[in-house]
Design an enzyme around this catalytic site. Structure first.
Site, PDB file in Angstrom:
ATOM      1  N   LYS A 115       0.811  -1.215   0.000  1.00  0.00           N
ATOM      2  CA  LYS A 115       0.000   0.000   0.000  1.00  0.00           C
ATOM      3  C   LYS A 115       0.843   1.262   0.000  1.00  0.00           C
ATOM      4  CE  LYS A 115      -4.384  -1.568   1.913  1.00  0.00           C
ATOM      5  NZ  LYS A 115      -5.388  -1.382   2.952  1.00  0.00           N
ATOM      6  N   LYS A 207      -5.082  -9.342  -7.445  1.00  0.00           N
ATOM      7  CA  LYS A 207      -6.263  -9.552  -6.614  1.00  0.00           C
ATOM      8  C   LYS A 207      -7.399  -8.629  -7.066  1.00  0.00           C
ATOM      9  CE  LYS A 207      -5.887  -7.951  -2.535  1.00  0.00           C
ATOM     10  NZ  LYS A 207      -5.581  -7.509  -1.190  1.00  0.00           N
ATOM     11  N   LYS A 210     -10.740  -3.095  -4.284  1.00  0.00           N
ATOM     12  CA  LYS A 210     -11.559  -1.881  -4.274  1.00  0.00           C
ATOM     13  C   LYS A 210     -10.861  -0.731  -4.972  1.00  0.00           C
ATOM     14  CE  LYS A 210     -13.733  -2.656   0.254  1.00  0.00           C
ATOM     15  NZ  LYS A 210     -13.454  -2.495   1.674  1.00  0.00           N
TER      16      LYS A 210
END
Ligand code: AMP
Ligand code: TRP
Length: 344
Positions: A115, A207, A210
């Site tokens: 992230k 993956k 969102k």
């Protein structure tokens, strides 16, 4: 007071675009655990501000996750549904866990590395200590089981490390205060089944997420039936027909992903899906998958919309849930304060 033996806790971030991976990897398991466990499901709004500080519409995003929980079949009367920021004990325990967890443990967290990306000096401190808040979420309720997707495995190992260090370092006081030989449980992850890691529809090596910019990469729980069908029709695949056994899916990540989604939605194994569709072309498999996805997701979508039409109703559910959560949380924090040795 003894430790609970069958308490489930899990959380979902209100960061928009709730998708099929969230549903199959997490929310659907939350629903299934309700018959056998005491369940606490949380919209983790404090986690939502670790990456992007200023959220566009945190209130509606929070309501949307709560609505998805309820629309999927979670019963907020029998169990607890609430948002994290309403229960201050999470933040307090997270601070204490900042002092239990070691720098080296957090530095190993792969999700932080993903992230934060290349510019990790510019990531928030909250993003770095995110797993301590997650451990606090779980251990505020001394939860024994946590249903999550595969990507949360490392955070749950850290949660166990924090519980173990706390139990070990404070062992004498824990015993002296009458809590036996350990205070926090070593929480078990519940990561099983066909759908622990649903991949992007555009790239079988990534993956479903969102935050992926391409909306075609995921099926959102708010997508219309037409959108769902279109996204599945356009999902990336290879030109080969489906194999008739699992070995044939190796090196074919996109085919593997679509078969896993079909298996999870129809609640059978991937082997069973291949028994039915082995040798068939995607031209035949994709429409069947689209029909199945629409059949399963449309009722949830409809119920989410209905709930979202009454924001005050959703807020009332969250408030009542927070009150029930606080009853448990305040006892834990009072005991933890005693164990640390704080006055009051
Ligand atoms: P998040 O979107 O990070 O708030 O995740 C909420 C829950 O969904 C967590 O339990 C995740 O592990 C799970 N999850 C997120 N993405 C996926 C995915 N692609 N496949 C399966 N589970 C997922
Ligand atoms: N980190 C989890 C995720 O991104 C969300 C989360 C926060 C969570 N606190 C939790 C999950 C406690 C399970 C238990 O998906």
């Amino acid at each position: 007071m003894g430790q609970p033996t069958n308490r489930v806790f899990s959380g979902v971030q209100p960061t928009g675009n709730l998708h099929l991976g969230n549903y199959l990897g997490a929310i659907r398991k939350f629903v299934a655990l309700q018959d056998s466990h005491e369940c606490i499901y949380c919209v983790v709004d404090l986690h939502a501000v670790t990456a992007d500080l200023v959220q566009k519409d945190l209130q509606n995003q929070t309501r949307e996750i709560a609505a998805a929980f309820i629309a999927s079949g979670i019963d907020p009367k029998k169990h607890i549904v609430f948002n994290q920021s309403q229960v201050r004990e999470h933040s307090e325990l997270a601070w204490l866990f900042n002092c239990v967890a070691r720098m080296g443990w957090l530095r190993r967290m792969t999700q932080f590395k993903e992230k934060a990306g290349k510019d990790s000096e510019n990531a928030s401190v909250g993003l770095f200590t995110y797993p301590n808040l997650m451990a606090a979420d779980i251990l505020t309720y001394r939860a024994t089981h946590v249903p999550v997707g595969d990507d949360q495995k490392q955070h749950l190992e850290l949660t166990r490390d924090i519980a173990a260090k706390f139990n070990n370092d404070f062992a004498e006081r824990i015993a002296a205060l009458g809590h036996g030989d350990s205070y926090f449980p070593l929480t078990e992850p519940v990561i099983e089944g066909e759908a622990t890691r649903i991949m992007s529809l555009r790239d079988g090596s990534r993956k479903m997420s969102k935050s992926e910019p391409s909306d075609m990469s995921r099926i959102n729980l708010t997508d219309s039936s037409d959108d769902i069908a279109k996204k599945i029709r356009k999902a990336r695949t290879d030109p080969e027909p489906l194999p008739d056994n699992l070995d044939g899916l190796k090196e074919r990540p996109e085919a593997d992903n679509l078969v896993s989604i079909f298996a999870a939605l129809s609640e059978v194994s991937s082997e069973e899906v291949l028994r039915q569709y082995g040798g068939k072309q995607f031209g035949e498999f994709k429409p069947a998958l689209a029909d199945l996805a629409v059949e399963k997701l449309a009722p949830i979508n409809r119920e989410m919309r209905r709930l979202m039409d009454d924001p005050a109703g959703v807020d009332a559910v969250l408030k009542e849930g927070a009150e029930k959560a606080r009853e448990i949380a305040s006892v834990t924090l009072s005991e933890v304060r005693d164990i640390f040795g704080f006055i009051g």
